[in-house]
Design an enzyme around this catalytic site. Structure first.
Site, PDB file in Angstrom:
ATOM      1  N   GLN A 182      30.054 -17.906  -8.405  1.00 15.20           N
ATOM      2  CA  GLN A 182      30.403 -19.270  -7.983  1.00 15.20           C
ATOM      3  C   GLN A 182      30.697 -19.265  -6.495  1.00 15.20           C
ATOM      4  O   GLN A 182      30.912 -20.317  -5.908  1.00 15.20           O
ATOM      5  CB  GLN A 182      31.657 -19.738  -8.723  1.00 15.20           C
TER       6      GLN A 182
ATOM      7  N   HIS B 104      26.769 -22.113  -6.846  1.00 15.38           N
ATOM      8  CA  HIS B 104      27.284 -23.176  -5.968  1.00 15.38           C
ATOM      9  C   HIS B 104      26.754 -23.076  -4.545  1.00 15.38           C
ATOM     10  O   HIS B 104      27.351 -23.601  -3.617  1.00 15.38           O
ATOM     11  CB  HIS B 104      28.824 -23.162  -5.982  1.00 15.38           C
TER      12      HIS B 104
ATOM     13  N   CYS C  16      18.207 -28.907   5.126  1.00 13.52           N
ATOM     14  CA  CYS C  16      17.946 -30.341   5.247  1.00 13.52           C
ATOM     15  C   CYS C  16      17.884 -30.936   3.844  1.00 13.52           C
ATOM     16  O   CYS C  16      17.173 -30.422   2.979  1.00 13.52           O
ATOM     17  CB  CYS C  16      16.630 -30.577   5.989  1.00 13.52           C
TER      18      CYS C  16
ATOM     19  N   SER D 160      37.939 -15.600 -11.553  1.00 15.41           N
ATOM     20  CA  SER D 160      37.718 -17.042 -11.664  1.00 15.41           C
ATOM     21  C   SER D 160      38.785 -17.654 -12.557  1.00 15.41           C
ATOM     22  O   SER D 160      39.161 -17.065 -13.569  1.00 15.41           O
ATOM     23  CB  SER D 160      36.331 -17.335 -12.256  1.00 15.41           C
TER      24      SER D 160
ATOM     25  N   ILE E 172      42.187  -7.475  -8.713  1.00 12.58           N
ATOM     26  CA  ILE E 172      40.771  -7.154  -8.946  1.00 12.58           C
ATOM     27  C   ILE E 172      40.351  -5.896  -8.193  1.00 12.58           C
ATOM     28  O   ILE E 172      39.700  -5.004  -8.760  1.00 12.58           O
ATOM     29  CB  ILE E 172      39.892  -8.349  -8.507  1.00 12.58           C
TER      30      ILE E 172
HETATM   31  P1  NAD Z   1      39.750 -20.390  -8.336  1.00  6.55           P
HETATM   32  O1  NAD Z   1      40.431 -20.432  -7.014  1.00  6.55           O
HETATM   33  O2  NAD Z   1      39.858 -21.564  -9.226  1.00  6.55           O
HETATM   34  O3  NAD Z   1      40.286 -19.133  -9.171  1.00  6.55           O
HETATM   35  C1  NAD Z   1      40.440 -17.868  -8.579  1.00  6.55           C
HETATM   36  C2  NAD Z   1      41.212 -17.007  -9.554  1.00  6.55           C
HETATM   37  O4  NAD Z   1      41.294 -15.705  -9.013  1.00  6.55           O
HETATM   38  C3  NAD Z   1      42.637 -17.508  -9.787  1.00  6.55           C
HETATM   39  O5  NAD Z   1      42.904 -17.505 -11.168  1.00  6.55           O
HETATM   40  C4  NAD Z   1      43.499 -16.481  -9.021  1.00  6.55           C
HETATM   41  O6  NAD Z   1      44.749 -16.271  -9.642  1.00  6.55           O
HETATM   42  C5  NAD Z   1      42.636 -15.242  -9.126  1.00  6.55           C
HETATM   43  N1  NAD Z   1      42.814 -14.273  -8.032  1.00  6.55           N
HETATM   44  C6  NAD Z   1      42.842 -14.496  -6.694  1.00  6.55           C
HETATM   45  N2  NAD Z   1      42.932 -13.332  -6.016  1.00  6.55           N
HETATM   46  C7  NAD Z   1      43.004 -12.347  -6.948  1.00  6.55           C
HETATM   47  C8  NAD Z   1      43.120 -10.932  -6.894  1.00  6.55           C
HETATM   48  N3  NAD Z   1      43.155 -10.285  -5.729  1.00  6.55           N
HETATM   49  N4  NAD Z   1      43.186 -10.243  -8.058  1.00  6.55           N
HETATM   50  C9  NAD Z   1      43.156 -10.895  -9.259  1.00  6.55           C
HETATM   51  N5  NAD Z   1      43.023 -12.227  -9.382  1.00  6.55           N
HETATM   52  C10 NAD Z   1      42.937 -12.947  -8.233  1.00  6.55           C
HETATM   53  O7  NAD Z   1      38.237 -19.984  -8.060  1.00  6.55           O
HETATM   54  P2  NAD Z   1      36.910 -20.228  -8.918  1.00  6.55           P
HETATM   55  O8  NAD Z   1      37.200 -20.149 -10.363  1.00  6.55           O
HETATM   56  O9  NAD Z   1      35.897 -19.353  -8.306  1.00  6.55           O
HETATM   57  O10 NAD Z   1      36.527 -21.738  -8.620  1.00  6.55           O
HETATM   58  C11 NAD Z   1      36.617 -22.206  -7.273  1.00  6.55           C
HETATM   59  C12 NAD Z   1      35.398 -22.911  -6.730  1.00  6.55           C
HETATM   60  O11 NAD Z   1      35.563 -22.996  -5.308  1.00  6.55           O
HETATM   61  C13 NAD Z   1      34.122 -22.153  -6.959  1.00  6.55           C
HETATM   62  O12 NAD Z   1      33.238 -23.065  -7.487  1.00  6.55           O
HETATM   63  C14 NAD Z   1      33.625 -21.705  -5.574  1.00  6.55           C
HETATM   64  O13 NAD Z   1      32.350 -22.260  -5.316  1.00  6.55           O
HETATM   65  C15 NAD Z   1      34.545 -22.343  -4.579  1.00  6.55           C
HETATM   66  N6  NAD Z   1      35.182 -21.352  -3.674  1.00  6.55           N
HETATM   67  C16 NAD Z   1      34.497 -20.249  -3.247  1.00  6.55           C
HETATM   68  C17 NAD Z   1      35.124 -19.311  -2.444  1.00  6.55           C
HETATM   69  C18 NAD Z   1      34.341 -18.116  -1.974  1.00  6.55           C
HETATM   70  O14 NAD Z   1      33.134 -18.221  -1.811  1.00  6.55           O
HETATM   71  N7  NAD Z   1      34.987 -16.961  -1.792  1.00  6.55           N
HETATM   72  C19 NAD Z   1      36.457 -19.471  -2.075  1.00  6.55           C
HETATM   73  C20 NAD Z   1      37.141 -20.616  -2.525  1.00  6.55           C
HETATM   74  C21 NAD Z   1      36.472 -21.559  -3.309  1.00  6.55           C
END
Ligand code: NAD
Length: 252
Positions: free
Chosen positions: A106, A126, A134, A200, A243
């Protein structure tokens, strides 16, 4: 079963990987936080500082396109220099060894590519925030060029080929999901025997439907995350902790 001790989590993950031959990893923002990319929902998230700009608003309003680009470059200043972390390298190794067939992500940060995983093994649900395209003709545009123009004029970029609006190559709220990525994600998921959901919150749909899809096709489901998710009760194994720490043994 929920394991919270890192050594137990590592051992259980090693056993699950050993027993599998077609692993699919599904990653979210949590895999990139140790790289300096903030996740979406945690406290003080820069992503939630402003109400997201829906796709139809981006398309219809020049003012909101300018605002979207202002926000994009402010976020880039936070994380554009990020490098892959232990989780990315661990998954790259699983792909290189032939154990993992695909990484469905994602994330939009390009860090799976930077860790050496080939493009054809990465499915971006995503999109990707490291370039733009474009909306009319699909031509790719580089951010460095767009930023130069934007900072000089303050005007939202238009395509040099067709004049259409240019947007970061990510999927906004209200924007159709990329059909080819969804097809590839479905194909990999139904064929896997181990589905690793990593970092996630598993609440963004349709992306969060893949763990259940894997389960319904008899794959084992392992969730690695720092906090509980709504799908924990469906999982065969929940590894709760950091993680990078849990995946570290696979990273080198
Ligand atoms: P989310 O922020 O909803 O969930 C992230 C999860 O990871 C949370 O439950 C959090 O507690 C956990 N987490 C964070 N750091 C951690 C670690 N070091 N160890 C263990 N757990 C950890 O993210 P999502 O479910 O990916 O949904 C967010 C949306 O926002 C996605 O669709 C994505 O496209 C976008 N997004 C992407 C990025 C990126 O590309 N890195 C960053 C922020 C948002």
């Amino acid at each position: 079963m929920i394991l919270t001790h890192v050594d137990e989590a590592r051992a259980a993950l090693a056993r699950a990987i050993d027993q599998a031959s077609r692993i699919v990893a599904f990653t979210g923002a949590g895999i990139s936080t140790e790289c300096g990319v903030p996740d979406f929902r945690s406290t003080n998230s820069p992503w939630l500082k402003y109400k997201p700009i829906d796709f139809d608003v981006f398309v219809s309003s020049e003012l909101m396109r300018e605002e979207a680009w202002r926000r994009k470059f402010a976020l880039d200043d936070i994380y554009a220099q990020a490098q892959p972390g232990r989780g990315h390298y661990a998954l790259a190794n699983l792909v290189a060894s032939g154990k993992a067939t695909a990484i469905i992500t994602q994330n939009i940060d390009n860090l799976h590519q930077c860790s050496g995983t080939p493009d054809d093994r990465i499915v971006e649900l995503h999109g990707n925030g490291t370039y733009a395209s474009c909306l009319s003709c699909g031509l790719r545009h580089e951010l460095v060029d767009i930023r130069r123009g934007f900072e000089a004029t303050g005007a939202a970029p238009l395509c040099s080929a067709c004049g259409g609006p240019v947007k970061s190559a990510t999927i906004s709220f209200g924007q159709p999901m990329p059909a080819e990525a969804m097809r590839r994600a479905h194909e990999a998921t139904v064929a896997c025997d181990l589905f690793l959901a990593i970092g996630s919150s598993l609440i963004v749909y349709p992306a969060a439907s893949y763990p259940s899809l894997a389960k319904s096709h008899n794959a084992r489901l392992v969730i690695v995350n720092g906090e509980a998710t709504p799908l924990d009760s469906e999982a065969d194994l929940v590894l709760r902790g950091d993680i990078g720490d849990i995946l570290e043994p696979f990273a080198s």
